[in-house]
Design an enzyme around this catalytic site. Sequence first.
Site, PDB file in Angstrom:
ATOM      1  CE  LYS A 155      -3.969  -2.223   2.069  1.00  0.00           C
ATOM      2  NZ  LYS A 155      -4.701  -2.349   0.809  1.00  0.00           N
ATOM      3  CG  ASP A 204      -3.000   1.288  -2.455  1.00  0.00           C
ATOM      4  OD1 ASP A 204      -3.381   1.611  -1.303  1.00  0.00           O
ATOM      5  OD2 ASP A 204      -2.621   0.134  -2.745  1.00  0.00           O
TER       6      ASP A 204
HETATM    7  P1  ATP Z   1      -8.124  -1.608  -2.654  1.00  0.00           P
HETATM    8  O1  ATP Z   1      -7.973  -2.145  -1.252  1.00  0.00           O
HETATM    9  O2  ATP Z   1      -8.460  -2.641  -3.654  1.00  0.00           O
HETATM   10  O3  ATP Z   1      -7.010  -0.717  -3.076  1.00  0.00           O
HETATM   11  P2  ATP Z   1     -10.177  -0.019  -1.438  1.00  0.00           P
HETATM   12  O4  ATP Z   1     -11.126  -1.005  -0.850  1.00  0.00           O
HETATM   13  O5  ATP Z   1      -9.220   0.651  -0.541  1.00  0.00           O
HETATM   14  O6  ATP Z   1      -9.419  -0.650  -2.659  1.00  0.00           O
HETATM   15  P3  ATP Z   1     -12.405   1.133  -2.858  1.00  0.00           P
HETATM   16  O7  ATP Z   1     -13.347   1.838  -1.980  1.00  0.00           O
HETATM   17  O8  ATP Z   1     -12.781  -0.225  -3.368  1.00  0.00           O
HETATM   18  O9  ATP Z   1     -10.976   1.140  -2.164  1.00  0.00           O
HETATM   19  O10 ATP Z   1     -12.126   2.020  -4.150  1.00  0.00           O
HETATM   20  C1  ATP Z   1     -11.403   3.239  -4.097  1.00  0.00           C
HETATM   21  C2  ATP Z   1     -11.858   4.131  -5.234  1.00  0.00           C
HETATM   22  O11 ATP Z   1     -11.616   3.451  -6.477  1.00  0.00           O
HETATM   23  C3  ATP Z   1     -13.363   4.440  -5.244  1.00  0.00           C
HETATM   24  O12 ATP Z   1     -13.657   5.554  -4.415  1.00  0.00           O
HETATM   25  C4  ATP Z   1     -13.585   4.715  -6.723  1.00  0.00           C
HETATM   26  O13 ATP Z   1     -13.161   6.011  -7.057  1.00  0.00           O
HETATM   27  C5  ATP Z   1     -12.635   3.727  -7.397  1.00  0.00           C
HETATM   28  N1  ATP Z   1     -13.289   2.442  -7.745  1.00  0.00           N
HETATM   29  C6  ATP Z   1     -13.188   1.270  -7.088  1.00  0.00           C
HETATM   30  N2  ATP Z   1     -13.921   0.305  -7.686  1.00  0.00           N
HETATM   31  C7  ATP Z   1     -14.487   0.897  -8.767  1.00  0.00           C
HETATM   32  C8  ATP Z   1     -15.359   0.436  -9.812  1.00  0.00           C
HETATM   33  N3  ATP Z   1     -15.792  -0.828  -9.871  1.00  0.00           N
HETATM   34  N4  ATP Z   1     -15.732   1.334 -10.762  1.00  0.00           N
HETATM   35  C9  ATP Z   1     -15.306   2.626 -10.728  1.00  0.00           C
HETATM   36  N5  ATP Z   1     -14.493   3.098  -9.772  1.00  0.00           N
HETATM   37  C10 ATP Z   1     -14.081   2.266  -8.807  1.00  0.00           C
HETATM   38  O1  RIB Z   2      -3.877  -2.063  -1.805  1.00  0.00           O
HETATM   39  C1  RIB Z   2      -3.358  -3.075  -2.627  1.00  0.00           C
HETATM   40  C2  RIB Z   2      -2.120  -3.648  -2.020  1.00  0.00           C
HETATM   41  O2  RIB Z   2      -2.463  -4.306  -0.815  1.00  0.00           O
HETATM   42  C3  RIB Z   2      -1.438  -4.690  -2.864  1.00  0.00           C
HETATM   43  O3  RIB Z   2      -0.478  -4.153  -3.759  1.00  0.00           O
HETATM   44  C4  RIB Z   2      -0.840  -5.650  -1.842  1.00  0.00           C
HETATM   45  O4  RIB Z   2       0.550  -5.604  -1.812  1.00  0.00           O
HETATM   46  C5  RIB Z   2      -1.463  -5.256  -0.506  1.00  0.00           C
HETATM   47  O5  RIB Z   2      -0.534  -4.611   0.273  1.00  0.00           O
END
Ligand code: ATP
Ligand code: RIB
Length: 303
Positions: A41, A254
């Site tokens: 991250k 991220d």
């Molecule tokens: P990750 O842990 O996979 O990095 P997260 O759970 O921290 O993600 P999310 O809330 O899933 O974060 O998504 C972050 C941002 O990414 C959302 O606010 C949106 O802008 C964008 N996003 C995520 N999924 C989608 C989607 N299916 N379509 C469009 N935008 C998306």
């Molecule tokens: O947020 C995505 C990240 O979570 C991946 O790149 C993985 O390394 C985990 O840390």
Amino acid sequence: MSGGVVVLGSVNVDLVLRCAALPQPGQTVHGQDFQTLPGGKGANQAVAAARLGAPVAFIGCVGDDDFGRTARAVLAAEGIDTTHLHTMAGTPTGVAMILVDGAGQNCIALAAGANALLDTAQVDAAAALIEGAALFVCQLESPLAVVRHAIAIAHAAGVPVLLNPAPAQALPADVLAQVDVLVPNETEAAVLAAWPDGTPFDAAVAAGRLRALGPRTVIVTLGADGAYVAADGLARHVPAPTAARVVDTTGAGDTFIGAYAAARCEGADLARAVAYAQRAASLSVTRAGATGGMPRRDELGSP
Ligand code: ATP
Ligand code: RIB
């Protein structure tokens, strides 16, 4: 470097396997397109900000192995200052085992490796860097005591602190009290706001509860639904642009944080920075890999 984004956090190598559906406990499934990709991250957020033009410096640890050497080279190639990226002898680089299903959703298991060895002495050695930052960014894939120490340094110097409280965990009150911008996803917001199990999640209510714990600005990311933003004089849901095709959501949060940090560093106000972050993150999910989908400045334009 001073006046830019300073990121303290994790560096992982992502071992990514695509499978039609994520396996249930005890089940074996066939996967395809196995890839070894840069991740973590902290590193991801640094890359996202650097690609959009922010000066970025990174504080973290890698192992004394090929994964660590590759990760260091990747960060340097993105123009990130790696002066405070430490190579820890006799320790493997952090690893994330990631399964991605046909809808682009993932599940992740982490081995912290060298990330667990980041210590307060290393943070103290980077104190001047943190104190000179325009924005200090951190997450929870590094030891909490070390994150807490770095937050205290930034806060004491009047540097705004952005915390992405991921992976989800409860936090001591003094940590949240020194955070200016809290960016949880729904799961993380629910944990920190002590949201009762079985009760439908309400981002507006959760954001209000989290603001009462310290952060003036709370941005709850909501996947395809965008984000809920709560700050002084602002409380609203901001939809995400519709992604043309969702290939891989790994690193969407991220990308959001890196783009937000880059925009704020450039002087954008909260609303513009959130809109910019949404554009960047919704684009990132259309391409594979945590950093593979992160847009560059020439593609995304200005905040
Ligand atoms: P990750 O842990 O996979 O990095 P997260 O759970 O921290 O993600 P999310 O809330 O899933 O974060 O998504 C972050 C941002 O990414 C959302 O606010 C949106 O802008 C964008 N996003 C995520 N999924 C989608 C989607 N299916 N379509 C469009 N935008 C998306
Ligand atoms: O947020 C995505 C990240 O979570 C991946 O790149 C993985 O390394 C985990 O840390």
